[in-house]
Design a protein around this motif. Structure first.
Motif, PDB file in Angstrom:
ATOM      1  N   GLY A   1       0.830  -1.011  -0.702  1.00  0.00           N
ATOM      2  CA  GLY A   1      -0.064  -0.273   0.215  1.00  0.00           C
ATOM      3  C   GLY A   1       0.829   2.098  -0.118  1.00  0.00           C
ATOM      4  N   PRO A   2       1.662   1.168   0.943  1.00  0.00           N
ATOM      5  CA  PRO A   2       2.509   2.642   0.967  1.00  0.00           C
ATOM      6  C   PRO A   2       3.423   2.987  -0.787  1.00  0.00           C
ATOM      7  CG  PRO A   2       2.967   1.239   3.331  1.00  0.00           C
ATOM      8  CD  PRO A   2       1.497   0.797   2.107  1.00  0.00           C
ATOM      9  N   TYR A   3       3.510   1.916  -0.954  1.00  0.00           N
ATOM     10  CA  TYR A   3       5.085   2.241  -2.296  1.00  0.00           C
ATOM     11  C   TYR A   3       3.327   2.378  -3.207  1.00  0.00           C
ATOM     12  CZ  TYR A   3       7.295   0.603  -6.358  1.00  0.00           C
ATOM     13  OH  TYR A   3       7.345   0.559  -7.427  1.00  0.00           O
ATOM     14  N   CYS A   4       2.527   2.084  -3.432  1.00  0.00           N
ATOM     15  CA  CYS A   4       1.198   2.458  -4.200  1.00  0.00           C
ATOM     16  C   CYS A   4       0.715   3.644  -4.014  1.00  0.00           C
ATOM     17  CB  CYS A   4      -0.176   1.595  -3.993  1.00  0.00           C
ATOM     18  SG  CYS A   4       0.459   0.117  -4.625  1.00  0.00           S
ATOM     19  N   GLU A   5       1.231   4.640  -3.431  1.00  0.00           N
ATOM     20  CA  GLU A   5       0.791   6.481  -2.764  1.00  0.00           C
ATOM     21  C   GLU A   5       1.681   6.558  -3.766  1.00  0.00           C
ATOM     22  OE1 GLU A   5      -0.453   7.395   0.941  1.00  0.00           O
ATOM     23  OE2 GLU A   5      -1.354   5.705   0.946  1.00  0.00           O
TER      24      GLU A   5
END
Length: 292
Positions: free
Chosen positions: A48-52
């Motif tokens: 999730g953090p990488y996708c943001e």
């Protein structure tokens, strides 16, 4: 218990704890790919953090949010590692209970109360630190990946990224235990509020130095966030120590401790009723049963 009985008891508790960790690891391994509604998959939570991060900063970002696998076995090892850690967290009450069941019989009731309080607050603080780290990871990644302008595109490998996220979660979680350690040291009389007040500037400086070396990304955003949170928590711990010492000082004056001579005993109640009676050992219970 005898020494052999302690070893057998330790082996039994350790076996139950390992079974709990194994069950949690299996659940985490399955959860990595399959959704437990309404909770997303563990893989989605970790990425999730990488996708943001903005799509233009990621390799093939317009085609989706996927990490790079450099060796065929890398994805399996990542799923296994993340699953084991998630399972250890989810099943923590089970294996922590086994540890507590082994230690608790050797403690007095007051010591048990302090231990349970310490474990309860430690769990909350660790979860709070890990949550703060998870919320900061997207900003830290965006900052780290912004250097170089348009001359670079970031292709994060799965192993490097997952290791970075897990390290940040663990470091923030463990770091949040430091203020609790100050409170417990004050409770047992190792440090006093006057000392903590005198050392406040040095403690804050040490926290910033610790945050600079502890954060794995070495980015100023994560460092300042960790140092700021620890500073607030340490200040709260210092104020708790202040209230505790004030209460202790008031009690000393009310009971007249300050007026005692150096060779005079403190007015404690030493009657047997105030002391926990030890539980009979297994051999003692067996002898009692034989007599009856």
């Amino acid at each position: 218990m005898t020494l052999i009985e302690h070893i057998y008891e330790f082996r039994r508790r350790l076996g139950f704890a390992l079974l709990a960790l194994l069950a949690g690891g299996i659940l985490g391994f399955i959860w990595f790919k399959y959704t437990i509604r309404p909770i997303p998959t563990l893989g989605e939570i970790m990425t999730g953090p990488y996708c943001e991060v903005p799509a233009e900063r990621r390799l093939n970002g317009t085609e989706g949010c996927r990490l790079l696998q450099t060796v065929p076995f890398e994805a399996f090892m990542i799923q296994l590692k993340v699953g084991l850690m998630a399972g250890a967290v989810l099943f923590a009450p089970l294996w922590l209970y086994q540890l507590w069941a082994f230690i608790a019989p050797g403690l007095y009731s007051k010591e048990r109360k302090y231990a349970l309080t310490f474990v309860g607050f430690a769990s909350v603080l660790f979860a709070g630190g890990a949550m703060l780290a998870y919320l900061l990871i997207p900003h830290a990644l965006a900052l780290l990946m912004s250097f170089g302008g348009d001359s670079f595109v970031t292709a994060l490998t799965g192993d490097k990224y997952i290791s970075f996220v897990l390290a940040l979660l663990v470091i923030f979680g463990v770091s949040f235990e430091l203020p609790l350690l100050l409170v417990m040291l004050n409770r047992v009389g190792v440090v006093r509020y006057a000392q903590l007040k005198k050392w406040r500037r040095g403690i804050i400086f040490a926290l910033f130095v610790f945050a600079a070396f502890a954060t794995p990304g070495n980015d100023p955003f994560s460092m300042l966030a960790l140092a700021g949170a620890l500073t607030l928590l340490c200040e709260l711990a210092i104020q708790i120590a202040r209230l505790h010492d004030r209460k202790l000082e008031r009690r000393r004056k009310e009971e007249g401790w300050d007026n005692l001579a150096d060779d005079e005993a403190a007015p404690f109640d030493y009657t047997p009723s105030t002391v926990d009676e030890p539980e009979p050992t297994r051999d003692a219970r067996a002898r009692t049963d034989d007599v009856t």
